[in-house]
Design an enzyme around this catalytic site. Sequence first.
Site, PDB file in Angstrom:
ATOM      1  N   PRO A   1       0.832  -1.201   0.000  1.00  0.00           N
ATOM      2  CA  PRO A   1       0.000   0.000   0.000  1.00  0.00           C
ATOM      3  C   PRO A   1       0.868   1.253   0.000  1.00  0.00           C
ATOM      4  O   PRO A   1       1.686   1.457   0.887  1.00  0.00           O
ATOM      5  CB  PRO A   1      -0.782  -0.097   1.306  1.00  0.00           C
ATOM      6  CG  PRO A   1      -0.497  -1.429   1.881  1.00  0.00           C
ATOM      7  CD  PRO A   1       0.755  -1.930   1.255  1.00  0.00           C
ATOM      8  N   GLU A   2       0.709   2.066  -1.004  1.00  0.00           N
ATOM      9  CA  GLU A   2       1.325   3.389  -0.994  1.00  0.00           C
ATOM     10  C   GLU A   2       0.201   4.385  -0.735  1.00  0.00           C
ATOM     11  O   GLU A   2      -0.946   3.996  -0.519  1.00  0.00           O
ATOM     12  CB  GLU A   2       2.042   3.654  -2.321  1.00  0.00           C
ATOM     13  CG  GLU A   2       3.181   2.670  -2.538  1.00  0.00           C
ATOM     14  CD  GLU A   2       4.448   3.330  -3.057  1.00  0.00           C
ATOM     15  OE1 GLU A   2       4.698   4.514  -2.755  1.00  0.00           O
ATOM     16  OE2 GLU A   2       5.209   2.654  -3.764  1.00  0.00           O
TER      17      GLU A   2
END
Length: 271
Positions: free
Chosen positions: A2-3
């Site tokens: 997850p960015e």
Amino acid sequence: MPELPEVETVRRGLAAHLIGQVVTGVVVRQARLRWPVPDSLALQLPGQTIRQVERRAKYLLLGTAAGTAIVHLGMTGRLCWVAADTPLRKHDHIDLLLDGGQCLRFNDSRRFGAWLWTTEPPEQHPLLRALGPEPFDAAFSGAYLHRCAQGRTAAVKTFIMDHHIVVGVGNIYANEALFAAGIDPLRPAGRLTEIEWERLAGAIRTVLTDAIRQGGTTLRDFVGSRGEPGYFQQRLCVYDRYRDPCPRCGEPIQRCRIGQRASYYCPRCQR
DNA sequence: ACTGGCTCCTGAGGGC
DNA sequence: TGCCCTCAGGAGCCAG
């Protein structure tokens, strides 16, 4: 992994499900995450109504009248919206039980994620206090980056991934933004001109905006009972494309390590 | 004040 | 098919 765009997409989905819900219980099966999950989480959250679901950098903030749960997904953290009696799977570490029999379930195989609890305003928490601006803040600009970079010898790629400078630029989007801006990731941050910083600031915003837009379509039902978030494989120009032709000029994409991180760039387009 | 290296952890992927 | 090894990565922390 997850960015920021993924975390923002998760936040939007969570807000729709969680706001106004009363927490009836917290089950911690594995307290050894990035930091030990504090006892106060399970002691103080039950009975509280979730008032806000905010985001600062990649931290999700579940706000109640008594305090705020600070959640980070780390590398592999996933939040699934399931019925409370759904059978457990491997690495289901935390359940947030909600009135109505629903449950927000946290699964994190690598345990780089975090669940913390604070009774202070969350922006004063030690983890959040020293963070730089959000990429979409008015305070974030080429001039700002140019100012911060004065005298800095670190590679520009390392520099834009420093959360004291700007938050939410992880490895993938650092590579993509530098490609979009046509800047060699190895150049010392202090050597970029203000024009180049303007280009890079714009590229960071564009790359993140596009990703959030895509997340809105591919991640819409991330909290569905399937529990498969399916992080979007958007078309990446350089990341993980070693030896592939550059989408702009056809030159093979190069790979190197910068600050322990895999880095990809086009040696012809990025100067 | 900066910079670079280390660390946590597990699953994936490659070689044989 | 299976085993073993290496590597990936967010981000705080620490030594130099």
